[in-house]
Design a protein around this motif. Structure first.
Motif, short mmCIF file in Angstrom:
data_model
loop_
_atom_site.label_atom_id
_atom_site.label_comp_id
_atom_site.label_asym_id
_atom_site.label_seq_id
_atom_site.Cartn_x
_atom_site.Cartn_y
_atom_site.Cartn_z
N THR A 222 44.35 31.47 45.60
CA THR A 222 45.76 31.73 45.30
C THR A 222 46.08 33.21 45.47
O THR A 222 47.10 33.59 46.10
CB THR A 222 46.10 31.28 43.87
N VAL A 223 45.24 34.07 44.93
CA VAL A 223 45.46 35.52 45.00
C VAL A 223 45.49 35.99 46.44
O VAL A 223 46.36 36.78 46.84
CB VAL A 223 44.35 36.25 44.21
N LEU A 224 44.55 35.50 47.26
CA LEU A 224 44.47 35.96 48.64
C LEU A 224 45.58 35.38 49.50
O LEU A 224 46.16 36.06 50.34
CB LEU A 224 43.11 35.58 49.22
N LYS B 178 48.66 45.06 36.73
CA LYS B 178 48.57 45.93 35.56
C LYS B 178 47.60 45.38 34.54
O LYS B 178 46.86 46.13 33.89
CB LYS B 178 49.96 46.10 34.94
N GLY B 179 47.58 44.07 34.38
CA GLY B 179 46.68 43.48 33.42
C GLY B 179 47.41 42.89 32.24
O GLY B 179 47.06 43.16 31.09
N GLU B 180 48.42 42.10 32.52
CA GLU B 180 49.21 41.47 31.46
C GLU B 180 49.05 39.96 31.55
O GLU B 180 49.90 39.24 32.03
CB GLU B 180 50.68 41.87 31.58
N GLY B 181 47.91 39.46 31.13
CA GLY B 181 47.64 38.02 31.18
C GLY B 181 46.16 37.76 31.19
O GLY B 181 45.35 38.67 31.29
N ASN B 182 45.80 36.47 31.10
CA ASN B 182 44.39 36.10 31.04
C ASN B 182 43.73 36.07 32.41
O ASN B 182 42.52 36.26 32.53
CB ASN B 182 44.24 34.71 30.38
N ASP B 183 44.52 35.81 33.45
CA ASP B 183 43.97 35.70 34.80
C ASP B 183 44.48 36.83 35.68
O ASP B 183 44.82 36.63 36.84
CB ASP B 183 44.34 34.34 35.41
N GLU C 219 36.50 27.30 39.27
CA GLU C 219 37.80 27.77 38.79
C GLU C 219 38.15 29.12 39.40
O GLU C 219 39.30 29.36 39.82
CB GLU C 219 37.77 27.87 37.26
N THR C 220 37.17 30.01 39.45
CA THR C 220 37.41 31.35 40.01
C THR C 220 37.75 31.25 41.49
O THR C 220 38.62 31.99 41.99
CB THR C 220 36.17 32.23 39.81
N ARG C 221 37.10 30.35 42.19
CA ARG C 221 37.35 30.19 43.62
C ARG C 221 38.80 29.78 43.88
O ARG C 221 39.46 30.29 44.79
CB ARG C 221 36.39 29.15 44.19
N LYS C 222 39.30 28.85 43.07
CA LYS C 222 40.70 28.44 43.22
C LYS C 222 41.64 29.60 42.94
O LYS C 222 42.66 29.77 43.63
CB LYS C 222 40.99 27.27 42.27
N GLN C 223 41.31 30.39 41.92
CA GLN C 223 42.16 31.55 41.61
C GLN C 223 42.13 32.55 42.75
O GLN C 223 43.18 33.11 43.13
CB GLN C 223 41.68 32.21 40.31
N ALA D 276 40.80 41.29 34.91
CA ALA D 276 39.89 40.21 34.48
C ALA D 276 39.17 39.59 35.67
O ALA D 276 37.98 39.30 35.60
CB ALA D 276 40.68 39.15 33.71
N LEU D 277 39.89 39.41 36.77
CA LEU D 277 39.29 38.82 37.97
C LEU D 277 38.25 39.76 38.57
O LEU D 277 37.17 39.31 39.00
CB LEU D 277 40.38 38.50 38.98
N ALA D 278 38.55 41.05 38.61
CA ALA D 278 37.60 42.02 39.14
C ALA D 278 36.31 42.03 38.31
O ALA D 278 35.20 42.08 38.86
CB ALA D 278 38.22 43.41 39.16
#
Length: 571
Positions: A452-454, A520-525, A445-449, A529-531
């Motif tokens: 997307t982020v990158l 900023k940090g407004e959400g679960n993902d 799951e983290t890999r998919k996120q 949280a990712l860091a």
């Protein structure tokens, strides 16, 4: 009355395996150590019972019906290894003792081995003889510390003059490269691998799948065929993994299986069961990895170049297992596979029956150019794993890893990573570098996120470099302003906020981002949280935040690379 035990152990392994950077020679050296133990087990089966065998080690017990004393058997084992046409090029220790229990025997034999190892040559010299084995007047072309003999081989398109040791190990690495996996994989995977070749060298191993090397060169570029990994082709990942408290887990396992009665027979059966369990777990993991590699290689056949070249030559199996036994593993693979392999390894279920804690591991991974000397890189990977174990952050209890990214041919010239980090991360940055990073939870799951982020540039990469430049020039801010406080600052506040160089560049990064809520940090993902999931810490504190930026930049291309499947459109 005690029982008699014998230990056969490969010693000074790294000096004898990594006296060269040629892949087939290294592979052959590793296989030879493994096969030597198997050879002794088979040749002395009448007198010895195998208690435990690994990649370069064998522990045996003298059978009750043996026709020789343990001393006589030990002399013949040592002589067999010295005279064998293959194994005479390696260094072994052969020890024997009498002990009342298996545990006592292990401790005694290891003490004897370490004492006698100090009296042995670090590297086994070549044998001089007649004909092909007669020494020449120059050094070996692949191992400059060895004397050339009358051995000449064409390697990577060039005639090479070799020493006897290097020539035999090179041949052995080529002869045994397919059979190595025979006992480790299912029948179906064994059949599939018959269609694959092992790489002759690391450059071939790490060449882009759409542009495989032939005679050391890639095919001519075709604009209709994309380079699948444009930023990672020609780069390798070297992964070293070491078990945490392996002896303790083994002792707990054996205690569980001998709790109904402790005798030599039950101890031996428990030890054999432990070995079988460990080998079974590792084989199952390896089968998963091999299946995935095969599936990925098959996917290259969907493009015209894949069809063309795969009709002309066999496919490349893109994994080199240089050490896979005991509590240590060393592997080489293309850079685009490194992080996924490591995190899958951590995510695998390493639970042992009867043992409360699962096996955990410390790992070191180095990403670098494929032409970088492997003997240097494997030392760095081992040093990184040791740093994890010896550090205060994760120690010997948890799954954790550390990394190096070497974008150029430059690499640390000493084994002291602490000194290297002080140079690489100046102005006190290295003092705040954690001794390792945690295994990334929920990796798929983290890999998919991450992909997307990158891909969508949630983090402005150019601005990240500006943050890193500020950190290298000025160090970490001495202030205590949190990330939340920093991003709340408005334009009118900046003149009076007395921002440090780090904070100024961080605020600019935030201001230009199209994903401010995520940053900023407004959400679960979100980014905080990712860091934390990837690096093991939040980003509110300036020092932690600084290292989150550094890790993000250094691992950007390696964390979750995606293959390019379509040609670039030129407008």
């Amino acid at each position: 009355m005690g029982h008699h035990f014998l230990l056969v152990e490969g010693v000074n392994l790294y000096a004898n395996i990594y006296d060269t950077d040629q892949l087939s020679v290294i592979r052959g050296s590793s296989f030879l150590y493994k096969d030597a133990v198997t050879h002794i087990k088979e040749q002395f089966e009448a007198d010895l019972e195998a208690v435990s065998t690994g990649a370069s080690s064998g522990l045996f017990c003298l059978k009750a019906q043996a026709t020789q004393t343990i001393g006589e058997v030990a002399k013949k084992v040592a002589q067999k290894l010295r005279d064998h046409e293959d194994f005479r090029y390696l260094t072994f220790g052969v020890e024997h003792c009498e002990a009342a229990s298996l545990q006592q025997a292990k401790e005694q034999l290891w003490t004897q081995l370490r004492t006698h190892q100090l009296q042995k040559l670090t590297m086994q010299p070549d044998w001089s003889g007649n004909g092909d084995y007669q020494f020449g007047q120059a050094s070996c072309d692949l191992a400059g510390t060895r004397i050339v003999a009358n051995h000449k081989q064409k390697i990577q398109g060039k005639d090479r003059n070799l020493s006897s040791s290097v020539c035999r190990r090179w041949n052995y690495g080529r002869e045994k490269r397919h059979s190595y996996y025979h006992d480790l994989l299912t029948h179906d995977l064994q059949e599939i691998l018959k269609d694959y070749d092992f790489a002759e060298d690391i450059n071939t191993l790490c060449a882009d799948p759409n542009y495989p090397l032939e005679d050391g060169k890639p095919p001519e570029f075709d604009p209709e065929i994309p380079i699948m990994y444009p930023k990672l082709a020609g780069k390798m990942a070297v992964v070293y993994i070491d078990g945490n408290q392996f002896s303790d887990r083994q002792r707990e396992f054996m205690t569980h299986y001998t709790q109904n009665g402790k005798s030599l027979e039950t101890e031996i059966k428990a030890q054999q069961r432990f070995d079988t369990t460990i080998q079974g777990l590792r084989n199952r993991f390896l089968q998963q990895v091999v299946k995935e590699l095969v599936d990925e290689e098959r996917s290259t056949a969907i493009n015209p170049l894949g069809h063309r070249r795969h009709n002309k030559q066999r496919k490349i199996f893109r994994l080199e297992t240089l050490l896979w036994g005991g509590d240590e593993m060393l592997l080489v693979m293309p850079a685009w596979k490194g992080m996924d392999f490591l995190q899958r390894f951590f995510a695998f279920d390493w639970k042992l029956d009867g043992v409360e804690k699962p096996l955990t591991h410390a790992a070191g991974i180095v990403f670098c150019q494929a032409k970088t000397p492997i003997r240097i890189i494997q030392q760095l990977a081992r040093g990184l794993a040791d740093r994890v174990k010896d550090g205060k952050d994760y120690g010997r209890e948890h799954n954790a890893w550390d990394y190096l990214v070497l974008e150029s041919i430059d690499y640390p010239t000493t084994n002291d990573l602490g000194d290297y980090f002080k140079t690489r991360y100046p102005n006190g940055l290295s003092d705040n570098r954690s001794c390792g990073l945690p295994a990334i939870r929920e990796w798929q799951e983290t890999r998919k996120q991450l992909q997307t982020v990158l891909e969508e540039r949630h983090l402005p990469r150019r601005k990240l470099y500006h943050v890193l430049q500020a950190l290298r020039e000025h160090g970490i801010t001495s202030g205590q302003r949190t990330w939340q406080d920093l991003v709340r600052l408005k334009a009118d506040d900046l003149q009076t906020a007395n921002l440090s160089a780090q904070e100024r560049e961080e605020h600019r990064l935030y201001e230009v981002s199209e994903f401010q809520a995520w940053l900023k940090g407004e959400g679960n993902d979100d980014w905080p949280a990712l860091a934390k999931r990837c690096f093991g810490f939040g980003i509110n504190e300036p020092a932690k935040r600084a290292w989150a930026w550094i890790h993000a930049v250094e691992l950007w291309d390696y964390l979750a690379p995606e293959p390019v499947t379509k040609p670039e459109v030129v407008s």
